[in-house]
Design a protein around this motif. Sequence first.
Motif, PDB file in Angstrom:
ATOM      1  N   ILE A   1     -58.789  -3.632  40.873  1.00  9.36           N
ATOM      2  CA  ILE A   1     -59.573  -4.841  40.681  1.00  9.36           C
ATOM      3  C   ILE A   1     -58.754  -5.760  39.795  1.00  9.36           C
ATOM      4  O   ILE A   1     -58.094  -5.307  38.854  1.00  9.36           O
ATOM      5  CB  ILE A   1     -60.974  -4.528  40.099  1.00  9.36           C
ATOM      6  CG1 ILE A   1     -61.861  -5.753  40.133  1.00  9.36           C
ATOM      7  CG2 ILE A   1     -60.887  -3.957  38.705  1.00  9.36           C
ATOM      8  CD1 ILE A   1     -63.340  -5.432  39.962  1.00  9.36           C
ATOM      9  N   HIS A   2     -58.731  -7.037  40.145  1.00  7.21           N
ATOM     10  CA  HIS A   2     -57.972  -8.033  39.385  1.00  7.21           C
ATOM     11  C   HIS A   2     -58.951  -9.034  38.795  1.00  7.21           C
ATOM     12  O   HIS A   2     -59.717  -9.656  39.531  1.00  7.21           O
ATOM     13  CB  HIS A   2     -56.979  -8.770  40.286  1.00  7.21           C
ATOM     14  CG  HIS A   2     -55.978  -7.871  40.935  1.00  7.21           C
ATOM     15  ND1 HIS A   2     -56.190  -7.285  42.166  1.00  7.21           N
ATOM     16  CD2 HIS A   2     -54.767  -7.443  40.517  1.00  7.21           C
ATOM     17  CE1 HIS A   2     -55.142  -6.543  42.477  1.00  7.21           C
ATOM     18  NE2 HIS A   2     -54.272  -6.621  41.495  1.00  7.21           N
ATOM     19  N   LEU A   3     -58.927  -9.175  37.477  1.00  8.01           N
ATOM     20  CA  LEU A   3     -59.731 -10.182  36.803  1.00  8.01           C
ATOM     21  C   LEU A   3     -58.818 -11.374  36.539  1.00  8.01           C
ATOM     22  O   LEU A   3     -57.810 -11.247  35.846  1.00  8.01           O
ATOM     23  CB  LEU A   3     -60.292  -9.647  35.484  1.00  8.01           C
ATOM     24  CG  LEU A   3     -61.119  -8.364  35.538  1.00  8.01           C
ATOM     25  CD1 LEU A   3     -61.663  -8.023  34.160  1.00  8.01           C
ATOM     26  CD2 LEU A   3     -62.249  -8.484  36.545  1.00  8.01           C
ATOM     27  N   VAL A   4     -59.163 -12.517  37.131  1.00  8.93           N
ATOM     28  CA  VAL A   4     -58.386 -13.734  36.934  1.00  8.93           C
ATOM     29  C   VAL A   4     -59.001 -14.459  35.736  1.00  8.93           C
ATOM     30  O   VAL A   4     -60.135 -14.932  35.804  1.00  8.93           O
ATOM     31  CB  VAL A   4     -58.398 -14.622  38.191  1.00  8.93           C
ATOM     32  CG1 VAL A   4     -57.561 -15.878  37.965  1.00  8.93           C
ATOM     33  CG2 VAL A   4     -57.886 -13.841  39.410  1.00  8.93           C
ATOM     34  N   LEU A   5     -58.258 -14.491  34.642  1.00  7.06           N
ATOM     35  CA  LEU A   5     -58.757 -14.987  33.363  1.00  7.06           C
ATOM     36  C   LEU A   5     -58.011 -16.243  32.915  1.00  7.06           C
ATOM     37  O   LEU A   5     -56.880 -16.495  33.351  1.00  7.06           O
ATOM     38  CB  LEU A   5     -58.588 -13.900  32.291  1.00  7.06           C
ATOM     39  CG  LEU A   5     -59.306 -12.583  32.551  1.00  7.06           C
ATOM     40  CD1 LEU A   5     -58.696 -11.464  31.717  1.00  7.06           C
ATOM     41  CD2 LEU A   5     -60.782 -12.735  32.259  1.00  7.06           C
ATOM     42  N   GLU A   6     -58.636 -16.963  32.026  1.00  2.00           N
ATOM     43  CA  GLU A   6     -58.011 -18.106  31.373  1.00  2.00           C
ATOM     44  C   GLU A   6     -56.719 -17.632  30.708  1.00  2.00           C
ATOM     45  O   GLU A   6     -56.682 -16.573  30.084  1.00  2.00           O
ATOM     46  CB  GLU A   6     -59.020 -18.604  30.343  1.00  2.00           C
ATOM     47  CG  GLU A   6     -58.595 -19.684  29.443  1.00  2.00           C
ATOM     48  CD  GLU A   6     -59.707 -20.086  28.480  1.00  2.00           C
ATOM     49  OE1 GLU A   6     -59.527 -21.121  27.829  1.00  2.00           O
ATOM     50  OE2 GLU A   6     -60.733 -19.382  28.369  1.00  2.00           O
ATOM     51  N   TYR A   7     -55.664 -18.424  30.839  1.00  2.00           N
ATOM     52  CA  TYR A   7     -54.385 -18.086  30.223  1.00  2.00           C
ATOM     53  C   TYR A   7     -54.301 -18.701  28.828  1.00  2.00           C
ATOM     54  O   TYR A   7     -54.595 -19.882  28.649  1.00  2.00           O
ATOM     55  CB  TYR A   7     -53.222 -18.597  31.080  1.00  2.00           C
ATOM     56  CG  TYR A   7     -51.873 -18.351  30.462  1.00  2.00           C
ATOM     57  CD1 TYR A   7     -51.404 -17.063  30.263  1.00  2.00           C
ATOM     58  CD2 TYR A   7     -51.069 -19.413  30.068  1.00  2.00           C
ATOM     59  CE1 TYR A   7     -50.163 -16.829  29.687  1.00  2.00           C
ATOM     60  CE2 TYR A   7     -49.821 -19.200  29.496  1.00  2.00           C
ATOM     61  CZ  TYR A   7     -49.377 -17.899  29.308  1.00  2.00           C
ATOM     62  OH  TYR A   7     -48.149 -17.669  28.738  1.00  2.00           O
ATOM     63  N   CYS A   8     -53.911 -17.902  27.861  1.00  2.00           N
ATOM     64  CA  CYS A   8     -53.764 -18.368  26.479  1.00  2.00           C
ATOM     65  C   CYS A   8     -52.297 -18.253  26.083  1.00  2.00           C
ATOM     66  O   CYS A   8     -51.816 -17.160  25.753  1.00  2.00           O
ATOM     67  CB  CYS A   8     -54.657 -17.545  25.550  1.00  2.00           C
ATOM     68  SG  CYS A   8     -56.412 -17.798  25.853  1.00  2.00           S
ATOM     69  N   SER A   9     -51.588 -19.377  26.115  1.00  2.00           N
ATOM     70  CA  SER A   9     -50.139 -19.377  25.886  1.00  2.00           C
ATOM     71  C   SER A   9     -49.752 -19.042  24.451  1.00  2.00           C
ATOM     72  O   SER A   9     -48.595 -18.721  24.180  1.00  2.00           O
ATOM     73  CB  SER A   9     -49.536 -20.722  26.291  1.00  2.00           C
ATOM     74  OG  SER A   9     -50.079 -21.765  25.499  1.00  2.00           O
ATOM     75  N   GLY A  10     -50.717 -19.088  23.514  1.00  2.00           N
ATOM     76  CA  GLY A  10     -50.409 -18.781  22.119  1.00  2.00           C
ATOM     77  C   GLY A  10     -50.375 -17.294  21.806  1.00  2.00           C
ATOM     78  O   GLY A  10     -50.108 -16.906  20.672  1.00  2.00           O
ATOM     79  N   GLY A  11     -50.663 -16.455  22.817  1.00  5.21           N
ATOM     80  CA  GLY A  11     -50.679 -15.012  22.581  1.00  5.21           C
ATOM     81  C   GLY A  11     -51.890 -14.607  21.753  1.00  5.21           C
ATOM     82  O   GLY A  11     -52.889 -15.321  21.706  1.00  5.21           O
ATOM     83  N   ASP A  12     -51.787 -13.478  21.085  1.00  6.81           N
ATOM     84  CA  ASP A  12     -52.923 -13.026  20.277  1.00  6.81           C
ATOM     85  C   ASP A  12     -52.686 -13.328  18.792  1.00  6.81           C
ATOM     86  O   ASP A  12     -51.582 -13.681  18.375  1.00  6.81           O
ATOM     87  CB  ASP A  12     -53.252 -11.553  20.525  1.00  6.81           C
ATOM     88  CG  ASP A  12     -52.155 -10.582  20.095  1.00  6.81           C
ATOM     89  OD1 ASP A  12     -51.558 -10.781  19.016  1.00  6.81           O
ATOM     90  OD2 ASP A  12     -51.915  -9.614  20.825  1.00  6.81           O
TER      91      ASP A  12
ATOM     92  N   LEU B   1     -63.521  -5.964  17.755  1.00  4.08           N
ATOM     93  CA  LEU B   1     -62.874  -7.170  17.240  1.00  4.08           C
ATOM     94  C   LEU B   1     -61.693  -6.774  16.365  1.00  4.08           C
ATOM     95  O   LEU B   1     -61.837  -5.989  15.435  1.00  4.08           O
ATOM     96  CB  LEU B   1     -63.856  -8.007  16.416  1.00  4.08           C
ATOM     97  CG  LEU B   1     -64.824  -8.870  17.193  1.00  4.08           C
ATOM     98  CD1 LEU B   1     -65.738  -9.616  16.233  1.00  4.08           C
ATOM     99  CD2 LEU B   1     -64.111  -9.837  18.109  1.00  4.08           C
ATOM    100  N   LYS B   2     -60.545  -7.315  16.700  1.00  3.18           N
ATOM    101  CA  LYS B   2     -59.314  -7.102  15.936  1.00  3.18           C
ATOM    102  C   LYS B   2     -58.356  -8.222  16.333  1.00  3.18           C
ATOM    103  O   LYS B   2     -58.570  -8.882  17.367  1.00  3.18           O
ATOM    104  CB  LYS B   2     -58.714  -5.719  16.219  1.00  3.18           C
ATOM    105  CG  LYS B   2     -58.411  -5.459  17.697  1.00  3.18           C
ATOM    106  CD  LYS B   2     -57.996  -4.020  17.927  1.00  3.18           C
ATOM    107  CE  LYS B   2     -57.770  -3.757  19.419  1.00  3.18           C
ATOM    108  NZ  LYS B   2     -57.498  -2.348  19.687  1.00  3.18           N
ATOM    109  N   PRO B   3     -57.332  -8.480  15.530  1.00  3.21           N
ATOM    110  CA  PRO B   3     -56.424  -9.597  15.845  1.00  3.21           C
ATOM    111  C   PRO B   3     -55.839  -9.552  17.266  1.00  3.21           C
ATOM    112  O   PRO B   3     -55.642 -10.591  17.879  1.00  3.21           O
ATOM    113  CB  PRO B   3     -55.331  -9.467  14.782  1.00  3.21           C
ATOM    114  CG  PRO B   3     -56.026  -8.814  13.628  1.00  3.21           C
ATOM    115  CD  PRO B   3     -57.006  -7.851  14.258  1.00  3.21           C
TER     116      PRO B   3
END
Length: 168
Positions: free
Chosen positions: A92-103, A143-145
């Motif tokens: 299964i592939h979840l297509v998610l919003e891309y966050c270019s800043g990483g975590d 919840l964690k960084p």
Amino acid sequence: MAQSSMKNGDRVGGRVIGDYLVGKQIGSGSFSVVWHARHRVHGTEVAIKEISISRLNKKLQESLMSEIFILKQIVHPNIIRLHDIIEVPGKIHLVLEYCSGGDLFMHIQRHGRVPEGTAKQFMQQLASGLKVLRENNIIHRDLKPQNLLLSTNDNNSILKIADFGFAR
């Protein structure tokens, strides 16, 4: 959310999943790999979380279904957005919003100490996301960084809560 299925001629493991051209791997977990991808027509950047269903026991499959249910239900600027779900045999592939800043963990490693003003912004954004979860009777439980993503790699970055695998 519309559910898609693979079109004939699309390659999984090659460079195409559904309507997306797959780029480099940007993350991985125990049961998933996350890829950077672009929509073939619109060019929209996304993250595709690829999960091998066969590697999940019943409890983990239930957690995945719970994560999908939560992500479909919640639309908020401080919570990662689920754009689409693409199912193929065994995956299964979840297509998610891309966050270019990483975590947030990577951000702290890169920049060292976070300035007070930035930390205040991030905490307000985290509180805003958590408030919406609470209003919907959802608790994240992990919840964690590493599960707090940043929309961009600059001072205007928006914090997004991600990875709802343990959420209830």
